[in-house]
Every structure is written in structure tokens, then in C-alpha cells.
Design an enzyme around this catalytic site. Structure first.
Site, PDB file in Angstrom:
ATOM      1  N   ARG A   1       0.857  -1.181   0.000  1.00 25.80           N
ATOM      2  CA  ARG A   1       0.000   0.000   0.000  1.00 25.80           C
ATOM      3  C   ARG A   1       0.897   1.235   0.000  1.00 25.80           C
ATOM      4  O   ARG A   1       2.108   1.147   0.223  1.00 25.80           O
ATOM      5  CB  ARG A   1      -0.887   0.007   1.242  1.00 25.80           C
ATOM      6  CG  ARG A   1      -1.999  -1.019   1.192  1.00 25.80           C
ATOM      7  CD  ARG A   1      -2.666  -1.164   2.521  1.00 25.80           C
ATOM      8  NE  ARG A   1      -3.433   0.034   2.880  1.00 25.80           N
ATOM      9  CZ  ARG A   1      -4.012   0.186   4.062  1.00 25.80           C
ATOM     10  NH1 ARG A   1      -3.875  -0.756   4.982  1.00 25.80           N
ATOM     11  NH2 ARG A   1      -4.706   1.270   4.342  1.00 25.80           N
ATOM     12  N   HIS A   2       0.290   2.392  -0.254  1.00 28.84           N
ATOM     13  CA  HIS A   2       0.991   3.665  -0.111  1.00 28.84           C
ATOM     14  C   HIS A   2       1.416   3.796   1.354  1.00 28.84           C
ATOM     15  O   HIS A   2       0.936   3.063   2.226  1.00 28.84           O
ATOM     16  CB  HIS A   2       0.019   4.789  -0.451  1.00 28.84           C
ATOM     17  CG  HIS A   2      -1.270   4.654   0.303  1.00 28.84           C
ATOM     18  ND1 HIS A   2      -1.406   5.077   1.614  1.00 28.84           N
ATOM     19  CD2 HIS A   2      -2.454   4.081  -0.040  1.00 28.84           C
ATOM     20  CE1 HIS A   2      -2.635   4.777   2.035  1.00 28.84           C
ATOM     21  NE2 HIS A   2      -3.290   4.173   1.050  1.00 28.84           N
TER      22      HIS A   2
ATOM     23  N   ASN B   1      -5.591   8.591   6.728  1.00 28.31           N
ATOM     24  CA  ASN B   1      -5.468   7.347   7.489  1.00 28.31           C
ATOM     25  C   ASN B   1      -5.366   7.688   8.971  1.00 28.31           C
ATOM     26  O   ASN B   1      -6.034   7.098   9.813  1.00 28.31           O
ATOM     27  CB  ASN B   1      -4.190   6.580   7.134  1.00 28.31           C
ATOM     28  CG  ASN B   1      -4.253   5.878   5.800  1.00 28.31           C
ATOM     29  OD1 ASN B   1      -3.247   5.773   5.104  1.00 28.31           O
ATOM     30  ND2 ASN B   1      -5.423   5.377   5.431  1.00 28.31           N
TER      31      ASN B   1
ATOM     32  N   ARG C   1      -1.206   9.726  -2.790  1.00 27.16           N
ATOM     33  CA  ARG C   1      -0.434   8.999  -1.798  1.00 27.16           C
ATOM     34  C   ARG C   1       0.412   7.858  -2.359  1.00 27.16           C
ATOM     35  O   ARG C   1       1.502   7.584  -1.833  1.00 27.16           O
ATOM     36  CB  ARG C   1      -1.336   8.504  -0.656  1.00 27.16           C
ATOM     37  CG  ARG C   1      -2.587   7.734  -1.084  1.00 27.16           C
ATOM     38  CD  ARG C   1      -3.600   7.767   0.050  1.00 27.16           C
ATOM     39  NE  ARG C   1      -4.781   6.948  -0.104  1.00 27.16           N
ATOM     40  CZ  ARG C   1      -5.873   7.306  -0.753  1.00 27.16           C
ATOM     41  NH1 ARG C   1      -5.918   8.484  -1.375  1.00 27.16           N
ATOM     42  NH2 ARG C   1      -6.928   6.507  -0.803  1.00 27.16           N
TER      43      ARG C   1
ATOM     44  N   GLU D   1      -8.191   3.624  -5.338  1.00 30.43           N
ATOM     45  CA  GLU D   1      -8.919   2.955  -4.255  1.00 30.43           C
ATOM     46  C   GLU D   1     -10.417   2.883  -4.573  1.00 30.43           C
ATOM     47  O   GLU D   1     -10.927   3.665  -5.398  1.00 30.43           O
ATOM     48  CB  GLU D   1      -8.679   3.693  -2.930  1.00 30.43           C
ATOM     49  CG  GLU D   1      -9.345   3.072  -1.692  1.00 30.43           C
ATOM     50  CD  GLU D   1      -8.968   1.622  -1.413  1.00 30.43           C
ATOM     51  OE1 GLU D   1      -8.972   0.811  -2.363  1.00 30.43           O
ATOM     52  OE2 GLU D   1      -8.718   1.269  -0.254  1.00 30.43           O
TER      53      GLU D   1
ATOM     54  N   HIS E   1      -3.732   0.431  -2.835  1.00 35.89           N
ATOM     55  CA  HIS E   1      -4.557   0.782  -1.686  1.00 35.89           C
ATOM     56  C   HIS E   1      -5.125  -0.473  -1.043  1.00 35.89           C
ATOM     57  O   HIS E   1      -5.058  -1.552  -1.606  1.00 35.89           O
ATOM     58  CB  HIS E   1      -5.703   1.695  -2.145  1.00 35.89           C
ATOM     59  CG  HIS E   1      -5.241   2.903  -2.892  1.00 35.89           C
ATOM     60  ND1 HIS E   1      -5.028   4.118  -2.295  1.00 35.89           N
ATOM     61  CD2 HIS E   1      -4.929   3.072  -4.200  1.00 35.89           C
ATOM     62  CE1 HIS E   1      -4.622   4.996  -3.205  1.00 35.89           C
ATOM     63  NE2 HIS E   1      -4.546   4.396  -4.369  1.00 35.89           N
TER      64      HIS E   1
END
Lengths: 478, 498
Positions: free
Chosen positions: A265-266, A272, A315, A335, A400
Site C-alpha cells: 500500500r501507499h 489514514n 499517496r 482505491e 490501496h
């Protein structure tokens, strides 16, 4: 107002209602949904399809069967493989030697034919009663006579038949095959390597004399693909429908060159940290740290010709920038679109859309956010990504949470039920390496702290549940 | 790195550098943090400071291939080479791969006075041979400039290329220039198909203008014979290292050899899905919707009373067409489904057919967009094809989304697609070979069915207005597209609404 007589209809159009889970519009009567006409199903075939493998032992038939089955299930076509060798093992408890396969071994032939028929029976069960759409009949099927038996069976049951023949004479490929998947077979559990190889080579010989490959002239009315030399060449005959076309395309894109796929993932994002979903924010401080660590990790791996893919969201791109190699942006890797819930915290979703929140917990795979997407939509969106991943070699995909779950489910053959709950934590790289019939997974946590974004399915998924019951599994955040 | 190494480095796409090189770069990279900025038109995030490593920042479509590709047709006359060339070119351009056809026959027509007879093609006609070879060379030269000067990515070299010798010439040319080569050979021994071919496209060729049909056919058949003598098909053994697809009898069988990369894989998939069975494709929008009436875009409303009337009329029209096995496709949006419901036949819902997502502008009127997002409104007018709504989509995104729909439309026979304005423009652009610049301004009015029937090398279009009034939803490009224009100038071309 108009003189168009055709305007008068015998029946007036039905009322529409929107299914609350998938947000699909369907006709209804008195507010109740009527039996619905088709919603776009990937498999555009009216009848079930029987895929039949053909080829000498150690030509990759089971590899192709398993991989194809995994792909078809992932794109939503219920598929199952029927390995006749497995039926034989269940019938003849202990494998003694290649002599079982000798063409003059009457006893052996009887048993083998019986196993094939039993397997076909199970195929019929799967395709007619259990809701299966595609069955993969994995056996050598090297004689025209055996194939005729199968086509007759299919005709009787109105199944379409598509043959997949694998032809290969390269001794190195065959040897590697044997090493990868035969030595570990239950048949050779008590043998040492040399004995196993010797016996297996004799087994192949048993089939060679009676092998009748699919013939351009004699078999011109059959639907099939002949894969030659592990994909250097293909002969495709009479593709009948959409699903066969997709199968051919898939088979023509897969390869067996060793490589690794890195999924990550980023880095942790600002949203987040706040416990908010979706959006297009940048990396937090820790996220940036992760990006740098990812860059270091990738360099240490010393990967040949690495490709890097990101989504088009800030991101993932910020993360890739720190890896400092050229990357490609794919919109398809964006995402999942949470529609009206974009940038909300779970607490807010519970507050503003408690019904939606509950529906999602009831069927997370099929649930579509209002004006957004479902995991099911995601899979369809990601299919071209998977196809290109199959074509590629070493590759790092920075994406994502929901997207990574979908990709992971493809590689690890996870069901639609498991998929939305796969654990894909931040700051952890998954290295997938194809091996034998599956995928080896190495999980590398890059030791940079991050919030947990994984929300387990709560116990109570009723629409009438209390807010606390809904929020009990929400991970901590600022 | 040595000089030869560094030369290779710049020629190829930038790949992973040597260990030392990257170590040095990362040291400086970790110090400075690359800032990202979002390109206002396409909403793509790119680094603020450009660095050597970000030459290929990536677009919304992945890189298909690293080097230009030459697609080389092979086959006797009347085997569908030009049909395939044109169709493939149309498809590749539509999905965003700049492609062009180079038809050597056209070069020949430009080089010679006028076509007299098949004798020109006799293998012992030395004079003609010289001309034909010169034409092929001229075409190759143009392929070269297309790649180097016009940013082309794929060139389709449409000629018979029936001898090993001719194919060798092309292969060395490609090798010298660093182009990939992919052959498409069409083989056919069905006399019915060949004569239908001749009827459809040869009789009307400039070569036979003013000729009697029977004479033309006779001459053409002798022309084919001239080639047959020297025809050497691609060989399983001798040509095993070449990349090619052999198509037998219009697609009943294919032989595919050594596919090298993504674009070749896509080309093979496309060729394996097209067919020549006669059929018609009907494109229409949903009936007029509630939001249409008030001049608002997007959303998911139902039909207006006039829209409902249209749905009924559509049903009547389709029934009158008496189509064998008609398939009906809609989007997932209420208005297309309501329209299809009135037909009383089974239909399939495709999410991919949903209208373009206008993101933050969903359900706004143009006046409101001008009021709230004047800059966005101007950017859209500046480049409507590439413009992406904030949190929404662009026409370019739509095309990518619709590609599987087009692929399935190619496989199908008679289909009615009930969709939306932007979506219909994209589909229409594919069938009618419209450019990215024209696409977003194609006229797709409500309550009008377009019947597309493939014919010869293209598509016949019949437009049927079903006589039920509806609002106009077509907004032309205004004269002033500057960001600093007056609202009045921006709204000049907005159609009337409530």
C-alpha cells in the site's frame, strides 16, 4: 401530440426499485423486486462449459487447469477442476510403479476408465445441480477415443466443450516440470529423486505410443487451443463464445518465467491517521518515512528490470517518488470509490448512514456504496491489471487497501467471502513468487509505525443493531 | 559507465540503474522530498521539479510498447488485408495508440497513369516490378517519418508481401530502425468468401472505375493468379523466430507465433474477436430524463413523461425492425433501464455503460458550474477530450472504460445499446473513426436512434428520430475558452432548459 401510433403499448413498463445492497435498479411489483433479467455477468455463455486438457504427462496440464480455474473464479465465473489423477489415487490407494500405466495393463486400463467416468459424473453434478459454470477436466485425454467419449457426454448434457492441449518437446522444460511438481507428488512420497524421475519418464513413455494430438484436419470441428512450447506458439480453432475467447486471451498472456510480484500500500496518509476513508490526501510524516524505507528495501532486493505501478492518487505516487525509479500510473489501481461516504470516519458513516453500514457488514463483497463502488466492481476494474501483471515479470505495485485485497485474492485464490477481510496492513510489503502450482508469500514489515486500518466484521450485522455494536471493530485513530 | 553502455541507457526506456548509480541518487533524493502538483486539466499528480527519472510520468493508459511497431499484412489479393488493416487501425487509434495505414496499392495508383489490366501484376513484367518495388520502398520511407516525426506508434504496412524476399526487405528495414515487426497473414480458400470480397470492395476500386462488373471480376481473378505463382506463406519452421498471426478462413482458425509484447497481445485478441457476419448495431440514449429537462448533468433520475413516450416508441421501432436474436444492453442507471423496460425483452445491465462521472459537478446545471467552478469550465472547453472533472472522469477515461464493451460488440451480432450522451459519443467515434478532438462534440440528440451497419471498409449510419420532442443537451464549444472570459461568453452555447 404525436401521430406515432406505436406509442400505445400493450404492456406498460414495470416500476423500478433499487436493490439496497448492490444499488442495482430492478423491476418490481408492489415494491417487491420481480424476478430479474440479467445483470451483466462476465461469462457470456448460455450453457455450462467443459474445458478438457490434452497432453502427455509433465506438459503443464494441471498447472494450466489450476491457474485458469483460479482466474475464472476471481472474475466471477464459478469454476472447478476435476483432476482424474486424483480420482485414480483415491481408487488405487498405493502407487507402485509406471507399470500401472502400461497400455497393455488391462486391469489398469479398467480402473483408469472408471475413474474418468466417475469424474465426468461429478462434472455433471457440478454443472447442473451445484451452480457451476465451467468445469476443467484435467487428464491426459491423449486418445481420440477418450475425447469422443467426453464430447458425447457433453452433448448429452448440453455442455460446450473446449480443449486445451499442451505440446512440448523441450527436455529442459519437461525436466524442470518433473522437479517442481512430480517429485512432491503423493505417488512418489517414498521414493528418492532418481527413482522418481526414472519411473516418471517411463510413465510418459507409456502414453507416447497411443498419443493422438488434436489434428488440424481430423479435429477441425472441435473448439480448442493448442499451446506449443510453453506459449511460443498457439493454434486456436473455432472459438464459440465470450468465455472461450477470454480463456484463450488469458492462456496467451501467462508465462512461467521466474519472477516476483511485490504488493504494497501507499505510506500512511493524513486521512489514514484521522481514521477517514478514501479521499486523495498526501503522506503523513511516518508515511514519508515508509516511502524512503521502501526505496531502500527495493534497492537491496537488487531486482532485475523492475517495473513500478501506482494508482493516480497522490499517496501512491508520493510513495513511488521516494523509490526513485520510473513508474506508471494506472487509474484502474485507484482505491474503491466510497461514493457519498468518501472522507468519512466509520463513526460518521454509522451516524449518517446506519443502514448502509449494516448492509456492508452483511455482504462486504457485493455491497456498493451509494454513488460508489463495490468490491465486485473493483475486481472487474482490476481485471486488465491482472492480465498485464501476468504478462510482466518483476513488478512492484503500490496501491490501496481494497485494491490490494482484490489483487491478493487473485494470487492466493481467496473466495469472495474472504477477500474483503484479507489483512493488508500499512507499511508492509508482500512478495509473491510463483512456485509449483501456487504462490509463495513473504511478508516484509518495514518497521515504520502506522495506524491500523483493518476493520473486522462485527458480530452483529443487523440493521437494528446499536451504534456501539456496529463500531466495536473500528480500529483506533486520532 | 562506459560510453557504449550509457548510449544504450538513453536509447532504451529508463530501467533500473546500476547499483552505484542509484545509491548516489537516493542519497540526494532522501534529502529533498519531491513535491507533487496536480495537473489542472487531467488531474494527474506529477512531481513539481522534474527529475531525469520521471520522464515517463505515466498517463491513464499503460505503456503498450517501448518501440514503434510495424504490422505487416501478408496474403493474396481479396483476402481481407485492407479490411483488417483499416479496422485494426481504427481500433488502435480509438484506444489511444497513434496508428496509420500505409497501403502500397495506393502508392502504386499514385505512381502509375491508370490501371489497364492484370498484366501489370505478371511476375515477368520487369517494368512493373520496378515500379512496385519502388512503391514499397517509398511507403517504408513514409513509415519511418511517421514514427520519427509524427509520434506514430504503430504503422500498418498493407500490401500482399507474399514472397520471402519482400518480407526480408521489410525485416531488415525494421531492424535497422529499431522497429518491432508483427505479421498478419490472411489465408482463405473458400471461393464464396473471395467472390463476396471482390463484389464488396474491388468492383468499386479506382482500378475498375467505368468497367463492366463481369470484366472486372475476370480481370481481378487473373490478378490473383499472378500472385499465386510466387506466393510463399509464412512457414512454421523457417519463420519460427518471427512474430505473427495466421488467420484461416475469416477466423475459424488462428496460428499465433512469438507474441512479443502487450500491444501485440491486444492486437491478437482483437483480431480473434472480430467477424464479418452481417448485422446491425443500434445506438440510442435513454429517453429524456427529469434532470435533462432542467438542464442538469449526470445524476440518476427517471424518465420524464416524454422520455417514457420515447421508450414506448423505441419498442415499436425495434419490433418493426424484425431483428433476429436482438441483444439489448443498458447501463446501471435508472433512465436507461426504464427505457429498456418498455421494450419488453430481456436486457443486460453494464456498469461500464454508465454516463461519464462529473465528480463534484454531478447534478449541476452549466450555469452553476460556471458560477462555482469557472476555471474548470474553461479548462473543459479548452480540451474536452482530456479534461477530467474533479473527482470525476474524462472522455479519455471513458474510452478505457468502454473498451471491453467495444470488444464484446465486435463479438456480437444484432445489438441495441441504450446509453448516455458522452458514452454514445465514444462508441460512435469508434465505429465512425472520429478523432479525439471531434469525439466530445459528436451530435447524439435524445430520442434519436442510430443504426450502424458495417459495409465495405466502413459503417453505414442511418439516423432515425422517433418523433417525440425532447430538450437539446448538446453544448457546442464556445468561441472564447480563456480562463478569464466573461460568464456570458462561457454560457453562450448552453442549450435551453427549464
Amino acid at each position: 401530440m404525436t401521430s406515432n401510433e406505436d406509442v400505445i403499448m400493450a404492456t406498460s413498463p414495470r416500476e423500478l426499485t433499487q436493490n439496497p445492497l448492490k444499488k442495482i435498479w430492478m423491476p418490481c411489483k408492489n415494491g417487491m423486486p420481480e424476478k430479474h433479467i440479467s445483470q451483466r455477468r462476465v461469462c457470456m455463455t448460455n450453457c455450462p462449459t467443459l474445458i478438457v486438457t490434452v497432453g502427455l504427462p509433465a506438459r503443464g496440464k494441471t498447472y494450466i487447469s489450476k491457474k485458469l480455474t483460479r482466474y475464472l473464479n476471481w472474475i466471477g465465473v464459478p469454476t472447478k477442476e476435476f483432476n482424474v489423477g486424483q480420482y485414480r489415487r483415491d481408487c488405487v490407494k498405493i502407487y507402485k510403479s509406471y507399470e500401472f500405466f502400461h497400455p497393455e495393463n488391462e486391469e489398469g486400463l479398467k480402473i483408469r476408465k472408471q475413474c474418468a467416468l466417475t469424474a465426468l459424473n461429478d462434472v455433471r453434478q457440478y454443472l447442473t445441480v451445484e451452480g457451476g459454470q465451467v468445469a476443467v477436466f484435467d487428464a491426459t485425454n491423449t486418445t481420440r477415443e477418450r475425447r469422443r467419449t467426453i464430447t458425447r457426454f457433453a452433448e448429452q448434457n448440453s455442455f460446450k466443450v473446449f480443449f486445451v492441449e499442451s505440446v512440448c518437446e523441450d527436455p529442459d522444460v519437461i525436466a524442470e516440470n518433473i522437479v517442481q511438481v512430480k517429485l512432491g507428488s503423493p505417488d512418489y512420497i517414498d521414493c528418492n529423486t532418481e527413482e522418481a524421475i526414472e519411473d516418471f519418464m517411463k510413465r510418459i513413455k507409456c502414453y507416447e505410443n497411443s498419443y493422438q494430438p488434436l489434428d488440424e484436419v481430423l479435429d477441425r470441428d472441435l473448439s480448442y487451443i493448442k499451446v506449443m512450447d510453453v506459449g511460443r506458439r498457439y493454434l486456436v480453432n473455432r472459438v464459440l463464445d465470450h468465455i472461450q475467447s477470454r480463456i484463450v486471451y488469458y492462456l496467451m498472456n501467462i508465462h512461467i518465467t521466474p519472477r516476483s510480484i511485490y504488493l504494497s500500500r501507499h505510506g500512511e496518509s493524513d486521512l489514514n491517521v484521522k481514521g477517514r476513508i478514501g479521499g486523495d490526501s498526501g503522506l503523513s510524516g511516518r508515511g514519508k518515512e515508509f516511502a524512503t524505507c521502501l526505496g531502500k528495501f527495493i534497492q537491496e532486493q537488487n531486482i532485475r528490470d523492475l517495473k513500478v505501478w501506482t494508482s493516480q492518487m497522490k499517496r501512491t505516487i508520493q510513495t513511488a517518488e521516494a523509490v526513485a525509479v520510473p513508474y506508471e500510473q494506472w487509474k484502474a489501481l485507484n482505491e474503491i470509490d466510497a461514493g457519498v461516504c468518501e472522507e468519512m470516519r466509520y463513526e460518521e458513516i454509522q451516524e449518517h448512514f446506519p443502514l448502509e453500514f449494516a448492509l456492508r457488514d452483511q455482504d462486504k463483497y457485493r455491497y456498493r456504496y451509494p454513488k460508489g463502488e463495490s468490491y465486485e466492481d473493483l475486481v472487474q476494474r482490476l481485471e486488465p491489471v491482472i492480465m498485464e501483471l501476468e504478462r510482466q515479470e518483476n513488478i512492484l505495485v503500490i496501491c490501496h487497501q481494497a485494491v490490494m485485497r482484490c489483487l491478493l485474492a487473485y494470487f492466493l485464490d481467496k473466495s469472495a467471502e474472504e477477500l474483503p477481510y484479507l489483512k493488508c496492513p500499512l507499511h508492509t510489503v508482500l512478495k509473491l513468487t510463483p512456485v509449483a502450482y501456487g504462490c509463495k508469500v513473504e511478508s516484509v514489515c518495514l518497521k515504520v509505525e502506522a495506524v491500523n486500518t483493518h476493520r473486522d466484521r462485527p458480530e452483529n450485522v443487523d440493521t437494528s443493531r446499536m451504534p456501539e455494536e456496529a463500531l466495536v471493530t473500528v480500529p483506533a485513530h486520532q | 559507465m562506459s560510453q557504449t553502455e550509457s548510449k544504450k541507457e538513453t536509447k532504451k526506456e529508463t530501467k533500473m540503474d546500476t547499483k552505484t548509480e542509484t545509491k548516489k541518487e537516493t542519497k540526494t533524493e532522501t534529502k529533498k522530498e519531491t513535491k507533487l502538483t496536480q495537473n489542472p486539466l487531467e488531474k494527474i499528480w506529477i512531481p513539481f521539479l522534474s527529475s531525469k527519472l520521471n520522464q515517463r510520468r505515466g498517463s491513464s493508459v499503460p505503456q503498450f510498447t517501448n518501440s514503434p511497431t510495424m504490422i505487416v499484412m501478408v496474403g493474396l489479393p481479396a483476402r481481407g488485408k485492407t479490411y483488417i488493416s483499416k479496422k485494426l487501425t481504427r481500433y488502435l487509434n480509438w484506444i489511444g495508440v497513434p496508428t496509420k495505414v500505409f497501403n502500397v496499392g495506393q502508392y502504386r495508383r499514385d505512381a502509375t497513369q491508370s490501371y489497364k489490366s492484370y498484366e501489370f501484376f505478371r511476375p515477368d513484367n520487369q517494368e512493373a516490378m520496378k515500379i512496385r518495388k519502388a512503391c514499397a520502398i517509398a511507403a517504408l520511407k513514409d513509415v519511418c517519418s511517421y514514427f520519427t516525426q509524427e509520434q506514430g506508434q504503430v504503422a500498418v504496412f498493407d500490401a500482399t508481401n507474399t514472397t520471402t524476399e519482400r518480407r526480408e526487405v521489410i525485416l531488415s528495414f525494421a531492424k535497422d530502425n529499431g522497429y518491432k515487426v508483427f505479421f498478419i497473414e490472411s489465408l482463405c480458400d473458400d471461393p464464396g468468401i473471395i467472390s463476396e470480397n471482390i463484389k464488396q470492395v474491388k468492383l468499386s476500386s479506382p482500378d475498375y472505375v467505368g468497367c463492366d462488373a463481369d470484366d472486372a471480376v475476370a480481370d481481378f481473378l487473373q490478378r490473383i493468379d499472378c500472385y499465386k505463382i510466387t506466393y510463399v506463406p509464412l512457414d512454421d519452421e523457417k519463420d519460427r523466430s518471427l512474430s505473427y498471426i495466421k488467420i484461416f478462413n475469416v477466423g475459424s482458425r488462428y496460428l499465433v507465433n512469438q507474441v512479443q509484447d502487450h500491444i501485440q497481445s491486444r492486437i491478437v485478441y482483437y483480431l480473434m474477436n472480430i467477424h464479418v457476419t452481417p448485422r446491425s448495431i443500434y445506438l440510442t440514449r435513454h429517453g429524456e430524463s427529469e434532470l435533462n429537462l432542467v438542464g442538469r448533468i449526470g445524476g440518476d433520475t427517471g424518465l420524464s413523461p416524454r422520455g417514457n413516450k420515447f421508450a414506448g416508441a423505441l419498442g415499436g421501432y425495434m419490433r418493426n425492425q424484425c431483428i433476429r436474436e436482438l441483444k439489448v444492453w443498458t447501463s446501471h442507471m435508472k433512465r436507461t433501464i426504464q427505457t429498456a423496460e418498455a421494450l419488453g425483452v430481456p436486457y443486460e445491465q453494464w456498469k461500464a455503460l454508465n454516463e461519464i462521472d462529473a465528480g463534484v459537478c454531478e447534478e449541476m446545471s452549466y450555469e452553476e458550474i460556471q458560477d462555482r467552478y469557472p476555471e474548470e469550465f474553461a479548462l473543459r472547453d479548452q480540451n474536452k477530450y482530456h479534461y477530467r472533472y474533479p473527482k470525476g472522469e474524462s472522455y479519455e477515461d471513458l474510452v478505457q472504460r468502454l473498451e471491453p464493451v467495444i470488444m464484446e460488440l465486435e463479438r456480437q451480432e444484432n445489438v441495441l445499446v441504450v446509453c448516455h450522451q458522452a458514452v454514445m459519443r465514444c462508441l460512435l467515434a469508434y465505429f465512425l473513426d472520429k478523432s479525439a478532438a471531434e469525439l466530445p462534440y459528436l451530435k447524439c440528440p435524445l430520442h434519436t436512434v442510430l443504426k450502424l451497419t458495417p459495409v465495405a471498409y466502413g459503417c453505414k449510419v442511418e439516423s432515425i428520430f422517433l418523433n417525440i420532442e425532447a430538450v437539446n443537451t448538446h453544448r457546442d464549444k464556445p468561441v472564447n475558452v480563456d480562463v478569464d472570459r466573461e460568464p456570458g461568453e462561457a454560457l453562450l452555447t448552453v442549450p435551453d432548459h427549464i
